[in-house]
Design an enzyme around this catalytic site. Structure first.
Site, PDB file in Angstrom:
ATOM      1  N   ASP A  41      -8.049  -2.487  13.987  1.00 13.44           N
ATOM      2  CA  ASP A  41      -9.437  -2.626  13.522  1.00 13.44           C
ATOM      3  C   ASP A  41      -9.609  -3.808  12.566  1.00 13.44           C
ATOM      4  OD1 ASP A  41      -8.223  -1.757  11.190  1.00 13.44           O
ATOM      5  OD2 ASP A  41      -9.420   0.072  10.972  1.00 13.44           O
ATOM      6  N   ASP A  72       0.823  -1.210   0.000  1.00 15.74           N
ATOM      7  CA  ASP A  72       0.000   0.000   0.000  1.00 15.74           C
ATOM      8  C   ASP A  72       0.854   1.255   0.000  1.00 15.74           C
ATOM      9  OD1 ASP A  72       0.911  -0.536   2.565  1.00 15.74           O
ATOM     10  OD2 ASP A  72      -1.062  -0.961   3.385  1.00 15.74           O
ATOM     11  N   HIS A  85      -7.768  -4.525   9.815  1.00 15.71           N
ATOM     12  CA  HIS A  85      -7.400  -4.375   8.398  1.00 15.71           C
ATOM     13  C   HIS A  85      -6.129  -5.155   8.083  1.00 15.71           C
ATOM     14  CE1 HIS A  85      -5.058  -0.489   9.599  1.00 15.71           C
ATOM     15  NE2 HIS A  85      -4.148  -1.392   9.292  1.00 15.71           N
ATOM     16  N   GLU A 132      -9.833  -1.504   5.032  1.00 12.73           N
ATOM     17  CA  GLU A 132     -10.495  -1.169   6.287  1.00 12.73           C
ATOM     18  C   GLU A 132     -11.820  -1.932   6.411  1.00 12.73           C
ATOM     19  OE1 GLU A 132      -8.820   0.237   8.410  1.00 12.73           O
ATOM     20  OE2 GLU A 132      -8.075   2.233   7.953  1.00 12.73           O
TER      21      GLU A 132
HETATM   22  C1  F6R Z   1       1.199  -1.458   6.111  1.00 15.18           C
HETATM   23  C2  F6R Z   1      -0.014  -2.215   6.211  1.00 15.18           C
HETATM   24  C3  F6R Z   1      -0.858  -2.202   7.448  1.00 15.18           C
HETATM   25  C4  F6R Z   1      -0.078  -2.555   8.708  1.00 15.18           C
HETATM   26  C5  F6R Z   1      -0.999  -2.495   9.926  1.00 15.18           C
HETATM   27  C6  F6R Z   1      -0.254  -2.796  11.201  1.00 15.18           C
HETATM   28  O1  F6R Z   1       1.788  -1.665   4.841  1.00 15.18           O
HETATM   29  O2  F6R Z   1      -0.349  -2.831   5.274  1.00 15.18           O
HETATM   30  O3  F6R Z   1      -1.886  -3.151   7.296  1.00 15.18           O
HETATM   31  O4  F6R Z   1       0.492  -3.824   8.570  1.00 15.18           O
HETATM   32  O5  F6R Z   1      -1.579  -1.231  10.014  1.00 15.18           O
HETATM   33  O6  F6R Z   1       0.682  -1.789  11.434  1.00 15.18           O
HETATM   34  P1  F6R Z   1       1.809  -1.974  12.525  1.00 15.18           P
HETATM   35  O7  F6R Z   1       2.645  -3.098  12.104  1.00 15.18           O
HETATM   36  O8  F6R Z   1       2.573  -0.666  12.490  1.00 15.18           O
HETATM   37  O9  F6R Z   1       1.105  -2.210  13.820  1.00 15.18           O
END
Ligand code: F6R
Length: 261
Positions: A136, A67, A138, A143
Site C-alpha cells: 500500500d 518500527d 507505506h 500508512e
Molecule cells: C518493517 C517495515 C515495513 C516493511 C514493509 C515491507 O520494519 O518497516 O515497512 O518494510 O511492510 O515488508 P516486506 O519486506 O516483508 O515485504
C-alpha cells in the site's frame, strides 16, 4: 532518486552490503537504520557472511529500528526487537545496547516516542537507512494518509498491511497487532542515505507510485522523491510498471565507479 534494477535479491544484497562495508571501513561508528520484514533478509545474510569472513565489524557502530508492534509479549518471536536480533543483531558483533527500537510496550507511548527521537538525534542521526515498501506504499509503518512531516508515533495498521503480515503469524490475520510505533516520514527523511529494496510483482504498483507518481500522503513512500540521496533497488518484477525502466538501467550501467551506491 537513483533506481537500480537487478536480476534478483542476492544481486541487490551484494550492492547494498558493498556500500555498508565501505561505510563501516571509512567510519566504524556508522549509524545504520534497520528494517524488518522479508525485503532486507538477503542483505542481512550477506552482511553476516562478510562479518564471519572477517571483512566487517559492527563493534563500534549503532543501529536504530524503524518500527515495532504494540502489545506483543516481550518474548513473542514476531516482536520486531526479536526479529532483528534473530536476523542480524545477534549474528554479528554489535556492542550490547547498540541496537535500539521503539518500545511498543511502554506505559507512556508519547514519552517513549519522544525518547526514541532523542536517541536517534543523540547518536548523530542515521547514516544509511534500509527500507522495504508495503504493497500500500507505506515505509516503516507510515500508512496511507500519514503526514509527510510525521515523527515517531503510534499508528493503526491498515487491514491490507495486517493481511500482508499474517504470513509471519501462521497465516492468522487476527494475531497481527492493530497498532505499532513507527518512525515518522520526517524521521526517516533525516537519514543521510535512504536505501529501499523491493522485489516481486506484489510491489510493482507501490514502486510505480514511489518512483514516478506525484508526491502524496496516499502513497507515503513518495516523500522519498524529496530526499537528496535516495536509492531504490528493484528486481525486474518490482520494476515492471516503471515507464522509464530502460533509462534507469542505462544510467546505472554507465555510472562512474567512484560514485558508489
Ligand atoms: C518493517 C517495515 C515495513 C516493511 C514493509 C515491507 O520494519 O518497516 O515497512 O518494510 O511492510 O515488508 P516486506 O519486506 O516483508 O515485504
Amino acid at each position: 532518486m537513483q533506481v537500480v534494477i537487478q536480476p534478483d535479491a542476492e544481486a541487490i544484497a551484494t550492492l547494498v552490503a558493498d556500500e555498508i562495508e565501505r561505510l563501516l571501513r571509512e567510519r566504524p561508528e556508522t549509524v545504520l537504520g534497520l528494517a524488518t520484514g522479508s525485503s532486507p533478509l538477503a542483505i542481512y545474510d550477506e552482511l553476516v557472511r562478510r562479518h564471519e569472513a572477517g571483512r566487517i565489524s559492527f563493534a563500534r557502530s549503532r543501529a536504530f529500528m524503524l518500527d515495532e508492534y504494540v502489545g506483543l509479549p516481550d518474548d513473542h518471536p514476531e516482536r520486531y526487537r526479536n526479529v532483528i536480533e534473530r536476523e542480524i543483531a545477534g549474528r554479528v558483533d554489535f556492542a550490547p545496547g547498540a541496537v535500539q527500537g521503539p518500545d511498543g510496550n511502554a506505559e507512556d507511548i508519547p514519552a517513549a516516542c519522544a525518547q526514541y527521537e532523542a536517541a536517534i538525534a543523540g547518536a548523530g542521526g542515521v547514516d544509511l537507512q534500509i527500507l522495504g515498501i508495503g504493497s500500500d506504499g507505506h515505509i516503516a509503518f507510515n500508512e496511507p494518509g500519514s503526514s509527510l512531516a510525521s515523527r515517531t508515533r503510534i499508528k493503526t495498521l491498515t487491514s491490507q498491511t495486517r493481511r500482508d503480515n499474517a504470513r509471519f503469524f501462521d497465516g492468522d490475520v487476527d494475531a497481527v497487532p492493530h497498532h505499532c510505533l513507527t518512525q515518522g516520514l520526517a524521521t526517516i527523511m533525516s537519514a543521510r542515505h535512504l536505501v529501499l529494496v523491493a522485489t516481486g510483482a506484489g510491489k510493482a504498483e507501490a514502486v510505480h507510485h514511489l518512483v514516478e507518481g506525484p508526491v502524496s500522503a496516499m502513497w507515503p513512500a513518495t516523500v522519498m522523491q524529496h530526499h537528496p540521496r535516495a536509492t531504490v533497488l528493484l528486481d525486474a518484477a518490482a520494476a515492471s510498471r516503471l515507464q522509464l525502466g530502460d533509462y534507469y538501467r542505462e544510467v546505472f550501467a554507465n555510472k562512474p565507479a567512484w560514485q558508489g551506491l
